[in-house]
Scaffold this active site. Structure first.
Site, short mmCIF file in Angstrom:
data_model
loop_
_atom_site.label_atom_id
_atom_site.label_comp_id
_atom_site.label_asym_id
_atom_site.label_seq_id
_atom_site.Cartn_x
_atom_site.Cartn_y
_atom_site.Cartn_z
N ASP A 111 -3.30 -35.45 3.01
CA ASP A 111 -3.36 -36.44 4.01
C ASP A 111 -3.55 -37.80 3.45
O ASP A 111 -3.71 -38.20 2.36
CB ASP A 111 -4.75 -36.10 4.77
CG ASP A 111 -6.11 -35.98 3.86
OD1 ASP A 111 -6.76 -36.99 3.84
OD2 ASP A 111 -6.22 -34.88 3.31
N GLU A 116 -17.55 -37.62 10.45
CA GLU A 116 -18.36 -37.57 9.21
C GLU A 116 -19.42 -38.68 9.35
O GLU A 116 -19.51 -39.38 8.30
CB GLU A 116 -17.54 -37.63 7.87
CG GLU A 116 -16.45 -38.64 7.93
CD GLU A 116 -15.43 -38.67 6.69
OE1 GLU A 116 -16.15 -38.63 5.55
OE2 GLU A 116 -14.10 -38.38 6.88
#
Length: 420
Positions: free
Chosen positions: A197, A307
């Site tokens: 990613d 997150e």
């Protein structure tokens, strides 16, 4: 071993344990006690004799050449130390003892050593190897009263080592330590399916700017934050790519559009992700993400990078309020793209927050970040196993991911989830 075959083995072993327990718990002890204590059964060799030894040890049973041979019981005071078969003065064959907690241990002996045994108590049935203290040690299986099954390694009475367990539909394979499930330790080979990613940090390192050499992409290092079992050289193909597009409702990755176009041009399955913040609503962030992101035929599902710090969850009004915002984002993006989004979360987030949203836990796929030795203990599609990997063609560190399956499963997954 497949999940189906392991479950069938579990079912068969559980039934065998129950049958063997009934046989041993009732038939063998009853016959032994009747034969030895009351001399009610015919004994074909020697008569029952009583031999007194040191420290109040008494043997009552059969003898041959002055040694215990055949059926016999060993006492200390009023307690039975062993009841069963003997050969040449040693426990040999089937016999019964009690452990330190007074539980019957019905086992098979060889030259005074307990080879394998069945032990039953109010919690369940254990069948397997034991140490000299009659505690589970080595290989064994256990079924408790909740129909939870474990088969694998034990140490000093605790599940420790490799094994598998199941309870109803929940199935685990991996390593345990002191009765705690640690997870599955993967073996990394070229046969597994890896991806990366990207964000702006693959272009900016300090004050330097770097381009990506798309023609050279190969994974060359799996990071250094945890131990990994690797077979062969690390020179792995990149099979999928996720790229960050937006953050909150006001920040964009300036390299997203170019990286997205280059990834598609080079034939990579590519997906786009959004970093969720506590500062704006889920709906605002969803529309911002949709405005500046691409979703073309063959693309992977959109991803929500979730997150938050505990302090940020509090600023959103707590866990339920956070999930309300997240739920809005997921619903809007799924409706507009026609693809069910993936949740990118950490194992800590799973443990702390996921149970507050059982509908999301049940319905949405997971891409999890966990930088340890073991595969995460959650149902997942993708595991981000290292934030500090190395990829040829990319300067600096790159996140390395592994798909939860092999090539055939990956192809099937692509056919199911990509943009039509």
């Amino acid at each position: 071993m497949t999940v189906a075959s392991a479950k069938e083995k579990r079912r068969k072993n559980k039934e065998d344990i129950r049958k063997e327990y009934i046989k041993k718990e009732y038939i063998l002890p009853f016959c032994l006690l009747i034969m030895i204590l009351f001399s009610a059964c015919t004994i074909s060799t020697n008569e029952i004799q009583t031999v007194e030894g040191k420290d109040s040890i008494v043997y009552r049973g059969q003898l041959k050449n002055g040694k215990r041979e055949g059926l016999g019981v060993l006492y200390k005071g009023d307690s039975i130390l062993y009841s069963g078969m003997w050969h040449n003065g040693m426990r040999q064959g089937r016999g019964i003892v009690r452990d330190a907690e007074g539980r019957l241990v019905d086992g098979l002996w060889d030259h005074d050593t307990l080879v394998t045994a069945i032990r039953r108590d109010s919690a369940g049935v254990y069948n397997g190897e034991m140490n000299n203290k009659f505690v589970a040690n080595g290989y064994g299986h256990y079924v408790d009263t909740l129909d939870t099954y474990y088969e694998g390694q034990w140490k000093d009475g605790k599940r420790t080592g490799f094994g598998f367990s199941s309870q109803h539909r929940y199935f685990r394979v991996g390593e345990w330590k002191d009765n705690t499930y640690k997870g599955e330790r993967l073996n990394y080979t070229s046969e597994r399916v890896y991806g990366i990613d990207l964000s702006k940090y693959q272009h900016i390192e300090g004050h330097s700017f770097h381009t990506i050499d798309w023609d050279r992409l190969r994974i060359t290092h799996l990071g250094s934050l945890s131990k990994k079992n690797v077979s062969g050289d690390i020179n792995f193909q990149v099979s999928f790519i996720f790229i960050k597009s937006t953050e909150g409702a006001s920040m964009r990755n300036p390299y997203y559009a170019a990286d997205y176009a280059a990834a598609r041009k080079h034939g990579y399955p590519v997906g786009t992700y959004h970093y969720f913040t506590h500062r704006t609503s889920g709906a605002q962030q969803a529309w911002y993400f949709l405005k500046y992101s691409h979703f073309k035929k063959g693309d992977l599902p959109p991803v929500l990078d979730l997150e938050p710090l505990p302090s940020q969850v509090r600023k959103m009004g707590g866990a339920l309020a956070m999930w309300s915002r997240v739920r809005n984002w997921l619903q809007i993006v799924e409706k507009e793209t026609g693809m069910r989004p993936i949740l990118y979360i950490s194992q800590t987030f799973v443990n702390r927050w996921l149970d507050y949203a059982p509908d999301i836990k049940r319905s949405y796929p997971v891409w999890i970040a966990r930088y340890g030795e073991y595969k995460p203990d959650v149902k997942l599609w993708i595991w981000q196993l290292a934030p500090d990997g190395k990829v040829r063609g990319i300067a600096g560190h790159t996140d390395i991911n592994v798909f939860n399956g092999y090539r055939n499963e990956f192809k099937h997954w692509l056919s199911m989830v990509t943009k039509k």
